[in-house]
Write an enzyme that holds these catalytic residues in place. Structure first.
Site, PDB file in Angstrom:
ATOM      1  N   CYS A 195       0.855  -1.190   0.000  1.00 20.40           N
ATOM      2  CA  CYS A 195       0.000   0.000   0.000  1.00 20.40           C
ATOM      3  C   CYS A 195       0.895   1.245   0.000  1.00 20.40           C
ATOM      4  CB  CYS A 195      -0.900  -0.017   1.233  1.00 20.40           C
ATOM      5  SG  CYS A 195      -1.929   1.457   1.396  1.00 20.40           S
ATOM      6  N   CYS A 239       0.349   3.189   3.562  1.00 23.91           N
ATOM      7  CA  CYS A 239       0.776   2.674   4.871  1.00 23.91           C
ATOM      8  C   CYS A 239       1.835   1.574   4.808  1.00 23.91           C
ATOM      9  CB  CYS A 239      -0.430   2.176   5.664  1.00 23.91           C
ATOM     10  SG  CYS A 239      -1.155   0.651   5.014  1.00 23.91           S
ATOM     11  N   CYS A 266      -7.286  -1.363   1.164  1.00 26.80           N
ATOM     12  CA  CYS A 266      -6.223  -1.850   2.031  1.00 26.80           C
ATOM     13  C   CYS A 266      -6.831  -2.254   3.376  1.00 26.80           C
ATOM     14  CB  CYS A 266      -5.168  -0.766   2.230  1.00 26.80           C
ATOM     15  SG  CYS A 266      -3.884  -1.209   3.426  1.00 26.80           S
ATOM     16  N   CYS A 292      -5.289   0.409   6.235  1.00 25.97           N
ATOM     17  CA  CYS A 292      -5.600   1.844   6.324  1.00 25.97           C
ATOM     18  C   CYS A 292      -6.887   2.247   5.612  1.00 25.97           C
ATOM     19  CB  CYS A 292      -4.432   2.665   5.801  1.00 25.97           C
ATOM     20  SG  CYS A 292      -4.227   2.612   4.009  1.00 25.97           S
ATOM     21  N   CYS A 298      -7.909  -5.391 -10.271  1.00 27.46           N
ATOM     22  CA  CYS A 298      -7.448  -4.305 -11.138  1.00 27.46           C
ATOM     23  C   CYS A 298      -7.135  -3.098 -10.243  1.00 27.46           C
ATOM     24  CB  CYS A 298      -8.545  -3.990 -12.148  1.00 27.46           C
ATOM     25  SG  CYS A 298      -8.053  -2.835 -13.422  1.00 27.46           S
TER      26      CYS A 298
END
Length: 160
Positions: free
Chosen positions: A62, A65, A111, A114, A134
């Site tokens: 991510c 984070c 995510c 976060c 995607c």
């Protein structure tokens, strides 16, 4: 005996996101494009993003984070112009939820740490899952695989 409609329904609980922050905090940490995509559920341009054609071995995390999301082992060329994967790194990597913002219901991928918007998952991917995650490149940070360490040999002098 009470009917289902007369019973008090408990509110739907949203998952807790340990890495959650306020919009003001995210604006200080993210680029304007990252903020638009990850916090406002935007989309970057196809074929004009950093990872759509990345073929290197490694892990995608991510961008907000650093939470591990996808492995290059699950990446494939979907022809869409966005990085696509047939599965997340593990069950704790991402969370999915319904997204009906474009007059059609899609499945949003966020995510698990976060709650940053990453992209969407579709049922037109390769086997063994049949899924296509995607993702927006701007929501990802690529961590190259560590180079394989060569085994060192002990070159101590031998005595005959």
């Amino acid at each position: 005996m009470s009917s289902p409609s007369s019973e008090k329904k408990s509110p739907v609980k949203k998952p807790a996101f340990p890495g959650a922050k306020t919009d003001a905090q995210w604006k200080k940490l993210l680029t304007p494009q990252q903020f638009y995509v990850m916090r406002r559920k935007g989309t970057e341009k196809a074929f004009a993003n950093e990872y759509w054609n990345n073929k290197k071995d490694g892990e995608y995390r991510c961008a907000a984070c650093g939470h591990p999301l996808f492995s290059s082992d699950a990446k494939f060329d979907s022809g869409t112009g966005w990085p696509s994967y047939w599965k997340p790194l593990n069950d704790e990597s991402v969370v999915t939820q319904d997204d009906s913002s474009w007059f059609v219901t899609r499945t949003e991928v966020i995510c698990a740490n976060c709650s940053g918007h990453l992209g969407h998952v579709f049922n037109d991917g390769p086997q063994p899952t049949g899924l296509r995650y995607c993702m927006n490149s701007v929501a990802l940070k690529f961590k190259p695989a560590e180079p394989a360490k060569k085994a060192t040999t002990n070159k101590a002098a031998s005595h005959d």
